[in-house]
Design a protein around this motif. Structure first.
Motif, PDB file in Angstrom:
ATOM      1  N   ARG A 125       0.648  -1.336  -0.053  1.00 27.11           N
ATOM      2  CA  ARG A 125       0.067  -0.214  -0.032  1.00 27.11           C
ATOM      3  C   ARG A 125       0.656   1.109  -0.032  1.00 27.11           C
ATOM      4  NH1 ARG A 125      -4.293  -2.238   4.335  1.00 27.11           N
ATOM      5  NH2 ARG A 125      -5.943  -3.182   2.623  1.00 27.11           N
ATOM      6  N   ALA A 126       1.899   1.176   0.592  1.00 30.22           N
ATOM      7  CA  ALA A 126       2.767   2.370   0.777  1.00 30.22           C
ATOM      8  C   ALA A 126       3.446   2.468  -0.611  1.00 30.22           C
ATOM      9  CB  ALA A 126       3.863   2.250   1.874  1.00 30.22           C
ATOM     10  N   SER A 127       3.656   1.752  -1.569  1.00 33.09           N
ATOM     11  CA  SER A 127       3.858   1.751  -2.738  1.00 33.09           C
ATOM     12  C   SER A 127       3.083   2.287  -3.581  1.00 33.09           C
ATOM     13  CB  SER A 127       4.646   0.486  -3.366  1.00 33.09           C
ATOM     14  OG  SER A 127       5.450   0.090  -2.528  1.00 33.09           O
ATOM     15  N   GLY A 128       1.811   2.646  -3.031  1.00 28.68           N
ATOM     16  CA  GLY A 128       0.889   3.235  -4.101  1.00 28.68           C
ATOM     17  C   GLY A 128      -0.295   2.380  -4.800  1.00 28.68           C
ATOM     18  N   PHE A 129      -0.180   1.009  -4.366  1.00 23.43           N
ATOM     19  CA  PHE A 129      -1.195  -0.040  -4.970  1.00 23.43           C
ATOM     20  C   PHE A 129      -2.318  -0.201  -3.854  1.00 23.43           C
ATOM     21  CE2 PHE A 129       2.769  -0.555  -6.994  1.00 23.43           C
ATOM     22  CZ  PHE A 129       2.391  -0.322  -8.326  1.00 23.43           C
ATOM     23  N   GLU A 130      -3.687  -0.388  -4.387  1.00 20.31           N
ATOM     24  CA  GLU A 130      -4.878  -0.824  -3.588  1.00 20.31           C
ATOM     25  C   GLU A 130      -4.404  -2.607  -3.242  1.00 20.31           C
ATOM     26  OE1 GLU A 130      -8.713  -0.061  -4.816  1.00 20.31           O
ATOM     27  OE2 GLU A 130      -7.818   1.731  -5.944  1.00 20.31           O
ATOM     28  N   VAL A 131      -4.798  -2.933  -2.122  1.00 15.25           N
ATOM     29  CA  VAL A 131      -4.749  -4.317  -1.756  1.00 15.25           C
ATOM     30  C   VAL A 131      -6.110  -4.838  -1.303  1.00 15.25           C
ATOM     31  CG1 VAL A 131      -3.396  -5.958  -0.346  1.00 15.25           C
ATOM     32  CG2 VAL A 131      -2.484  -3.961  -0.883  1.00 15.25           C
ATOM     33  N   ASP A 132      -6.566  -5.910  -1.738  1.00 14.69           N
ATOM     34  CA  ASP A 132      -7.925  -6.548  -1.381  1.00 14.69           C
ATOM     35  C   ASP A 132      -7.100  -7.514  -0.491  1.00 14.69           C
ATOM     36  OD1 ASP A 132     -10.149  -5.445  -2.664  1.00 14.69           O
ATOM     37  OD2 ASP A 132      -8.840  -5.857  -4.411  1.00 14.69           O
ATOM     38  N   VAL A 133      -7.750  -7.637   0.915  1.00 15.83           N
ATOM     39  CA  VAL A 133      -7.145  -8.446   1.983  1.00 15.83           C
ATOM     40  C   VAL A 133      -8.035  -9.742   1.960  1.00 15.83           C
ATOM     41  CG1 VAL A 133      -6.253  -8.724   4.181  1.00 15.83           C
ATOM     42  CG2 VAL A 133      -5.849  -6.452   3.001  1.00 15.83           C
ATOM     43  N   LEU A 134      -7.542 -10.859   1.884  1.00  7.43           N
ATOM     44  CA  LEU A 134      -8.292 -12.067   2.059  1.00  7.43           C
ATOM     45  C   LEU A 134      -8.048 -12.314   3.545  1.00  7.43           C
ATOM     46  CD1 LEU A 134      -6.987 -14.387  -1.061  1.00  7.43           C
ATOM     47  CD2 LEU A 134      -9.067 -12.531  -0.617  1.00  7.43           C
ATOM     48  N   PRO A 135      -9.361 -12.909   4.233  1.00 12.46           N
ATOM     49  CA  PRO A 135      -8.931 -12.991   5.703  1.00 12.46           C
ATOM     50  C   PRO A 135      -8.043 -13.946   6.443  1.00 12.46           C
ATOM     51  CG  PRO A 135     -10.982 -14.269   4.836  1.00 12.46           C
ATOM     52  CD  PRO A 135     -10.449 -13.419   3.623  1.00 12.46           C
ATOM     53  N   SER A 136      -7.619 -13.736   7.573  1.00 18.77           N
ATOM     54  CA  SER A 136      -6.754 -14.634   8.222  1.00 18.77           C
ATOM     55  C   SER A 136      -7.082 -16.105   8.395  1.00 18.77           C
ATOM     56  CB  SER A 136      -6.322 -13.983   9.646  1.00 18.77           C
ATOM     57  OG  SER A 136      -5.885 -12.871   9.466  1.00 18.77           O
ATOM     58  N   PRO A 137      -6.339 -16.974   8.191  1.00 20.48           N
ATOM     59  CA  PRO A 137      -6.939 -18.527   8.349  1.00 20.48           C
ATOM     60  C   PRO A 137      -7.334 -18.537   9.603  1.00 20.48           C
ATOM     61  CG  PRO A 137      -4.628 -18.555   7.480  1.00 20.48           C
ATOM     62  CD  PRO A 137      -5.041 -17.077   7.771  1.00 20.48           C
ATOM     63  N   VAL A 138      -8.525 -19.337   9.848  1.00 23.16           N
ATOM     64  CA  VAL A 138      -8.913 -19.762  11.170  1.00 23.16           C
ATOM     65  C   VAL A 138      -8.258 -21.009  11.840  1.00 23.16           C
ATOM     66  CG1 VAL A 138     -11.062 -20.639  12.318  1.00 23.16           C
ATOM     67  CG2 VAL A 138     -11.289 -19.028  10.380  1.00 23.16           C
ATOM     68  N   LYS A 139      -7.951 -21.860  10.992  1.00 25.79           N
ATOM     69  CA  LYS A 139      -7.196 -23.228  11.371  1.00 25.79           C
ATOM     70  C   LYS A 139      -6.503 -23.724  10.072  1.00 25.79           C
ATOM     71  CE  LYS A 139     -11.070 -26.505  10.740  1.00 25.79           C
ATOM     72  NZ  LYS A 139     -11.861 -27.559  11.190  1.00 25.79           N
ATOM     73  N   PRO A 140      -5.369 -24.230  10.340  1.00 24.94           N
ATOM     74  CA  PRO A 140      -4.588 -24.838   9.338  1.00 24.94           C
ATOM     75  C   PRO A 140      -5.253 -25.876   8.485  1.00 24.94           C
ATOM     76  CG  PRO A 140      -3.628 -25.633  11.271  1.00 24.94           C
ATOM     77  CD  PRO A 140      -4.683 -24.500  11.622  1.00 24.94           C
ATOM     78  N   PRO A 141      -4.806 -26.021   7.104  1.00 28.90           N
ATOM     79  CA  PRO A 141      -5.898 -26.980   6.318  1.00 28.90           C
ATOM     80  C   PRO A 141      -4.827 -28.347   6.528  1.00 28.90           C
ATOM     81  CG  PRO A 141      -4.140 -25.711   5.220  1.00 28.90           C
ATOM     82  CD  PRO A 141      -3.995 -24.944   6.330  1.00 28.90           C
ATOM     83  N   PRO A 142      -5.728 -29.360   6.323  1.00 30.09           N
ATOM     84  CA  PRO A 142      -4.912 -30.620   6.420  1.00 30.09           C
ATOM     85  C   PRO A 142      -3.730 -30.714   5.636  1.00 30.09           C
ATOM     86  CG  PRO A 142      -7.014 -30.685   5.091  1.00 30.09           C
ATOM     87  CD  PRO A 142      -6.763 -29.530   5.497  1.00 30.09           C
ATOM     88  N   GLY A 143      -2.922 -31.590   6.063  1.00 26.05           N
ATOM     89  CA  GLY A 143      -1.758 -31.848   5.661  1.00 26.05           C
ATOM     90  C   GLY A 143      -1.721 -32.554   4.265  1.00 26.05           C
ATOM     91  N   SER A 144      -0.552 -32.511   3.276  1.00 28.08           N
ATOM     92  CA  SER A 144      -0.700 -33.100   1.999  1.00 28.08           C
ATOM     93  C   SER A 144       0.740 -33.592   1.974  1.00 28.08           C
ATOM     94  CB  SER A 144      -0.912 -32.140   0.882  1.00 28.08           C
ATOM     95  OG  SER A 144      -0.072 -31.042   0.634  1.00 28.08           O
ATOM     96  N   GLY A 145       1.025 -34.192   0.671  1.00 26.60           N
ATOM     97  CA  GLY A 145       2.300 -34.746   0.538  1.00 26.60           C
ATOM     98  C   GLY A 145       3.361 -33.453  -0.030  1.00 26.60           C
ATOM     99  N   ARG A 146       2.825 -32.525  -0.276  1.00 27.64           N
ATOM    100  CA  ARG A 146       3.566 -31.283  -0.899  1.00 27.64           C
ATOM    101  C   ARG A 146       3.779 -30.198   0.159  1.00 27.64           C
ATOM    102  NH1 ARG A 146       2.844 -26.920  -4.237  1.00 27.64           N
ATOM    103  NH2 ARG A 146       4.455 -26.455  -5.531  1.00 27.64           N
ATOM    104  N   THR A 147       4.770 -29.772   0.532  1.00 24.96           N
ATOM    105  CA  THR A 147       5.126 -29.043   1.663  1.00 24.96           C
ATOM    106  C   THR A 147       4.345 -27.401   1.242  1.00 24.96           C
ATOM    107  OG1 THR A 147       7.112 -30.230   2.368  1.00 24.96           O
ATOM    108  CG2 THR A 147       6.887 -27.887   3.166  1.00 24.96           C
ATOM    109  N   TYR A 148       4.867 -27.139  -0.098  1.00 23.26           N
ATOM    110  CA  TYR A 148       4.128 -25.829  -0.452  1.00 23.26           C
ATOM    111  C   TYR A 148       2.748 -25.413  -0.449  1.00 23.26           C
ATOM    112  CZ  TYR A 148       9.234 -25.216  -2.335  1.00 23.26           C
ATOM    113  OH  TYR A 148      10.430 -24.961  -2.136  1.00 23.26           O
ATOM    114  N   ASP A 149       2.153 -26.660  -0.304  1.00 24.24           N
ATOM    115  CA  ASP A 149       0.531 -26.518  -0.200  1.00 24.24           C
ATOM    116  C   ASP A 149       0.254 -25.846   1.086  1.00 24.24           C
ATOM    117  OD1 ASP A 149       0.448 -27.858  -2.594  1.00 24.24           O
ATOM    118  OD2 ASP A 149      -0.078 -30.013  -1.913  1.00 24.24           O
ATOM    119  N   GLN A 150       0.946 -25.952   1.946  1.00 25.10           N
ATOM    120  CA  GLN A 150       0.430 -25.214   3.248  1.00 25.10           C
ATOM    121  C   GLN A 150       0.960 -23.882   3.462  1.00 25.10           C
ATOM    122  OE1 GLN A 150      -0.798 -27.646   5.372  1.00 25.10           O
ATOM    123  NE2 GLN A 150      -0.421 -28.848   3.798  1.00 25.10           N
TER     124      GLN A 150
END
Length: 533
Positions: free
Chosen positions: A69-94
């Motif tokens: 925002r300080a760089s001059g762009f609008e940001v649409d903020v998605l809500p904070s996670p309520v609880k972590p998603p279930p795990g998967s075989g791929r680390t980056y999915d988290q």
């Protein structure tokens, strides 16, 4: 950009003032800040062209929302996670910290309101499933990736890693997807291209006295503290000053600050710096990770010792070392890097080693990647301007690009940069020489030189940037140069072409030049402008 001929040659350029572009990217303690930083670099270039850019980011710990925002762009903020998603075989999915279906639905809601022409996705957690779920709300999709480990439904795929090839994505993207690979597409802020020429020139005969340490904005593994502890024990080798750069959300920031006060040399800790290009220009040597800052260092020819902090950084670090463009200390998970650091510092105390590393790293990335990617998103007009002093290095690099450059060039003007620079400066001051730089959307792509020869004649030379060759831009450059030559009261142009340079022969013959003689091993082609304009 001013067209010197008074009439702008139009390409199939889009009206950038009507383009809207949304970026879906996150920063967090786990993800770091590099993804957001490179998206900001691209957004700033697009903004300068009149495009309207906005960001979609999730509210995660350590996010970059306020910085964006300080760089001059609008940001649409998605809500904070309520609880972590279930795990998967791929680390980056988290990394998204929510299910991909939830993120896709929330992102799609924002896109329905914004209705952007483009969505730029930079997120390891998402793949073709997420992309197909949101694509109904956008016209086109560009994906920024570094992994080549999953399928994408993209119109443009960007991976700026060293050694990456288009073939690595051939089976992962749909037919017709434009694949942009390699450090020449690294998304750097414009300050790096601006500082490049002067910085590299100033590296001649430098000594390793000023060290820059930058292990990312977050440095979750606290590599910076470990580096400082090693340097405190092995503080010899002429080090006079050390600058450490960190982000305000780095967990170990206070520990690093405390260590800096007891180092045996002057040590400053800087947070959220805005002038990284200047810091890199002033530094003699850097210690850093292999993210976007690696290409920043290369663009300024900064000799570097690399310490990888993630598995996906290792191939690029090894490739840099194999090219002799950096010293790879090792991975943060292997303690041997601490033993390697003192020896690397000793090695870098030799001026010739620094000079060699600087030259080889500078050849990897020129700092114009964000401009190239912006051109892929928003087509730009071709324009022409007179060359200036700071264009010297670009012209030298263009002239030497390709294996046959020396063979086809009649006037070498010095293969050594310093010899070339002397010639370039004299050419700028010579009233009989006109040197024009051509640009698309402020990205320099080539030059045309006119050398007056009397009787209203001039010799014409053209050189197109290596990545623009074969695109047809040379023909447009010649057309603009012809009009400018007419305005300078020139009636005939002569091109001197090596007979084996088939590409140049096709270019000039296509522009109306006919063979008119021979000068040694070069063939002359001439063009009467009054009958060809």
């Amino acid at each position: 950009m001013t067209n010197l001929a008074g009439e702008q040659l139009k390409t199939d350029a889009a009206d950038c003032s009507k383009l809207t572009i949304a970026f879906r990217v996150d920063a967090s303690i786990v993800i770091g800040t590099g993804h957001a930083s490179r998206c900001l670099a691209l957004a700033n270039i697009l903004k300068l062209r009149g495009c309207r850019c906005s960001f979609i980011c999730r509210d995660l710990p350590g996010n970059s929302i306020e910085s964006i925002r300080a760089s001059g762009f609008e940001v649409d903020v998605l809500p904070s996670p309520v609880k972590p998603p279930p795990g998967s075989g791929r680390t980056y999915d988290q990394w998204a910290e929510v299910r991909w279906q939830q993120d896709a639905n929330e992102t799609k809601g924002v896109l329905a309101e914004r209705e952007p022409n483009w969505l730029v996705l930079d997120h390891y957690a998402f793949d073709k499933k997420w992309e197909r779920a949101v694509r109904t709300g956008v016209t086109s999709l560009m994906v920024i990736d570094d992994l080549a480990d999953r399928e994408h439904d993209a119109d443009i795929l960007l991976d700026s890693n060293l050694g990456r090839q288009c073939e690595h994505y051939a089976a992962l993207v749909p037919d017709g997807c434009q694949i942009l690979v390699g450090p020449k597409f690294g998304l750097l802020r414009s300050q790096f291209a601006q500082l490049r020429a002067a910085t590299i020139a100033n590296r001649l005969n430098r000594r390793a006295q000023n060290i820059l340490i930058s292990m990312g904005g977050i440095d979750l593994g606290n590599a910076t503290s470990r580096i400082l502890r090693v340097m405190a024990d092995f503080h010899r080798h002429g080090i006079e000053r050390c600058i450490v750069v960190m982000g305000e959300n780095a967990p170990a920031l206070e520990e690093v600050r405390a260590l800096a006060t007891v180092m045996p040399f002057h040590c400053d800790v800087l947070v959220n710096v805005k002038d990284m290009g200047r810091l890199m220009s002033d530094a003699d040597v850097a210690i850093g990770a292999v993210g976007i800052t690696n290409w920043e260092r290369c663009s300024l020819g900064l000799p570097s010792m690399l310490l990888t902090i993630a598995d996906n950084q290792i191939p690029s670090a090894r490739a840099m070392a194999d090219l002799g463009a950096a010293i790879y200390l090792g991975d943060i998970s292997c303690p041997s890097w601490m033993a390697n650091l003192p020896g690397a510092l000793k090695t870098l105390s030799a001026t010739e080693v620094l000079t060699n590393l600087s030259a080889k790293s500078a050849a990897i990335c020129d700092g114009d990647g964000a401009f190239r990617v912006a051109n892929a998103i928003s087509k730009a007009d071709l324009t022409m301007r007179y060359a200036v002093r700071t264009d010297s290095r670009r012209v030298w690099e263009w002239r030497l690009a390709g294996p046959s450059a020396k063979h086809y060039t009649k006037r070498t003007q010095g293969a050594n940069y310093w010899d070339h620079d002397v010639w370039f400066c004299s050419a700028l001051e010579n009233p009989e020489t006109k040197l024009f730089i051509f640009e698309t959307g402020t990205l320099p792509i080539g030059y045309v030189r006119l050398d007056a020869g009397g009787h209203r004649r001039a010799t014409v030379s053209i050189c197109v940037a290596e990545d623009q060759r074969g695109t047809g831009v040379g023909r447009k450059m010649l057309a603009l140069a012809h009009r400018e030559a007419m305005s300078l009261n020139t009636l005939q142009l002569i091109a001197e072409i090596h007979p084996e340079n088939e590409a140049s022969i096709r270019l000039f013959e296509g522009a109306g030049y006919i063979q008119s003689g021979r000068d040694g091993q070069f063939v002359n082609y001439s063009c009467d402008l009054e009958t060809n304009i």
